[in-house]
Design a protein around this motif. Sequence first.
Motif, PDB file in Angstrom:
ATOM      1  N   ALA A   1       0.834  -1.209   0.000  1.00  0.00           N
ATOM      2  CA  ALA A   1       0.000   0.000   0.000  1.00  0.00           C
ATOM      3  C   ALA A   1       0.866   1.256   0.000  1.00  0.00           C
ATOM      4  CB  ALA A   1      -0.935  -0.005   1.212  1.00  0.00           C
ATOM      5  N   ALA A   2       1.945   1.229   0.781  1.00  0.00           N
ATOM      6  CA  ALA A   2       2.856   2.383   0.804  1.00  0.00           C
ATOM      7  C   ALA A   2       3.501   2.585  -0.565  1.00  0.00           C
ATOM      8  CB  ALA A   2       3.924   2.190   1.875  1.00  0.00           C
ATOM      9  N   GLU A   3       3.879   1.497  -1.207  1.00  0.00           N
ATOM     10  CA  GLU A   3       4.485   1.594  -2.546  1.00  0.00           C
ATOM     11  C   GLU A   3       3.467   2.112  -3.560  1.00  0.00           C
ATOM     12  OE1 GLU A   3       7.416   1.142  -5.605  1.00  0.00           O
ATOM     13  OE2 GLU A   3       7.465   1.436  -3.447  1.00  0.00           O
ATOM     14  N   ILE A   4       2.219   1.659  -3.445  1.00  0.00           N
ATOM     15  CA  ILE A   4       1.170   2.140  -4.350  1.00  0.00           C
ATOM     16  C   ILE A   4       0.966   3.633  -4.161  1.00  0.00           C
ATOM     17  CG2 ILE A   4      -1.323   2.058  -4.759  1.00  0.00           C
ATOM     18  CD1 ILE A   4      -1.098  -1.004  -4.262  1.00  0.00           C
ATOM     19  N   GLU A   5       0.928   4.083  -2.908  1.00  0.00           N
ATOM     20  CA  GLU A   5       0.762   5.517  -2.642  1.00  0.00           C
ATOM     21  C   GLU A   5       1.941   6.310  -3.187  1.00  0.00           C
ATOM     22  OE1 GLU A   5      -1.858   7.318  -1.615  1.00  0.00           O
ATOM     23  OE2 GLU A   5      -2.855   5.390  -1.817  1.00  0.00           O
ATOM     24  N   ARG A   6       3.149   5.755  -3.046  1.00  0.00           N
ATOM     25  CA  ARG A   6       4.326   6.433  -3.578  1.00  0.00           C
ATOM     26  C   ARG A   6       4.225   6.546  -5.098  1.00  0.00           C
ATOM     27  NH1 ARG A   6       9.014   5.622  -6.066  1.00  0.00           N
ATOM     28  NH2 ARG A   6       8.723   3.393  -6.293  1.00  0.00           N
ATOM     29  N   LEU A   7       3.818   5.470  -5.747  1.00  0.00           N
ATOM     30  CA  LEU A   7       3.690   5.485  -7.204  1.00  0.00           C
ATOM     31  C   LEU A   7       2.553   6.395  -7.655  1.00  0.00           C
ATOM     32  CD1 LEU A   7       4.323   1.712  -7.965  1.00  0.00           C
ATOM     33  CD2 LEU A   7       5.885   3.633  -8.333  1.00  0.00           C
ATOM     34  N   ARG A   8       1.468   6.430  -6.899  1.00  0.00           N
ATOM     35  CA  ARG A   8       0.378   7.349  -7.240  1.00  0.00           C
ATOM     36  C   ARG A   8       0.851   8.788  -7.149  1.00  0.00           C
ATOM     37  NH1 ARG A   8      -4.711   4.537  -4.153  1.00  0.00           N
ATOM     38  NH2 ARG A   8      -5.132   2.988  -5.762  1.00  0.00           N
ATOM     39  N   GLY A   9       1.664   9.086  -6.139  1.00  0.00           N
ATOM     40  CA  GLY A   9       2.211  10.430  -5.989  1.00  0.00           C
ATOM     41  C   GLY A   9       3.081  10.808  -7.168  1.00  0.00           C
ATOM     42  N   ILE A  10       3.860   9.855  -7.648  1.00  0.00           N
ATOM     43  CA  ILE A  10       4.702  10.107  -8.814  1.00  0.00           C
ATOM     44  C   ILE A  10       3.829  10.354 -10.033  1.00  0.00           C
ATOM     45  CG2 ILE A  10       6.323   9.034 -10.428  1.00  0.00           C
ATOM     46  CD1 ILE A  10       7.568   7.641  -7.985  1.00  0.00           C
ATOM     47  N   ALA A  11       2.779   9.546 -10.179  1.00  0.00           N
ATOM     48  CA  ALA A  11       1.896   9.695 -11.338  1.00  0.00           C
ATOM     49  C   ALA A  11       1.182  11.045 -11.301  1.00  0.00           C
ATOM     50  CB  ALA A  11       0.881   8.561 -11.384  1.00  0.00           C
ATOM     51  N   ARG A  12       0.764  11.498 -10.091  1.00  0.00           N
ATOM     52  CA  ARG A  12       0.105  12.797  -9.980  1.00  0.00           C
ATOM     53  C   ARG A  12       1.072  13.928 -10.305  1.00  0.00           C
ATOM     54  NH1 ARG A  12      -2.718  10.335  -5.638  1.00  0.00           N
ATOM     55  NH2 ARG A  12      -1.069  10.844  -4.185  1.00  0.00           N
TER      56      ARG A  12
END
Length: 160
Positions: free
Chosen positions: A63-74
């Motif tokens: 979940a932390a990795e997904i949030e990190r990747l979502r932040g990069i995508a945003r």
Amino acid sequence: MKALAAAWRARTPSERTVLAVLVAVAAILLYVVAFGAIDARRQKLGERVNALSAQAAALERHAAEIERLRGIARAAPAGGDLRAAIETEARARGVARSVTHLDNKSANEVEAALPSVAFGDWLAWVAALQRQNVRVATCRIEALSTPGVVNVTATFVRGR
């Protein structure tokens, strides 16, 4: 109950002793069997709890990795202002104070000058920009007299 009491009184004292011992042994055996089954089940449940805890920890890491990747995508400058995205990342990485020149050469190309920046900070900034699909097209790096500090001139382009 009356029939059971009458049967008990009909027995001799030695038969009563043997029956009492047999009942006690049966009760002890029943207790040991039941306790053994309960203990085995408790151990299995303990192992299951440990496995589920490990899975929960893995899910939290994912979940932390997904949030990190979502932040990069945003944060990725899909078609927005490249210069603004580079400036934002410079502030986030602490290299904005080192940037003396940041100029648009075109919509997809920005030139930057950092006359005095820590090399590690420069690398972290470039890595963060690469995660946002911004690449270094050209780069000139010169070592300065202070160890670990460099003079950088670079051209950034939006990734294709």
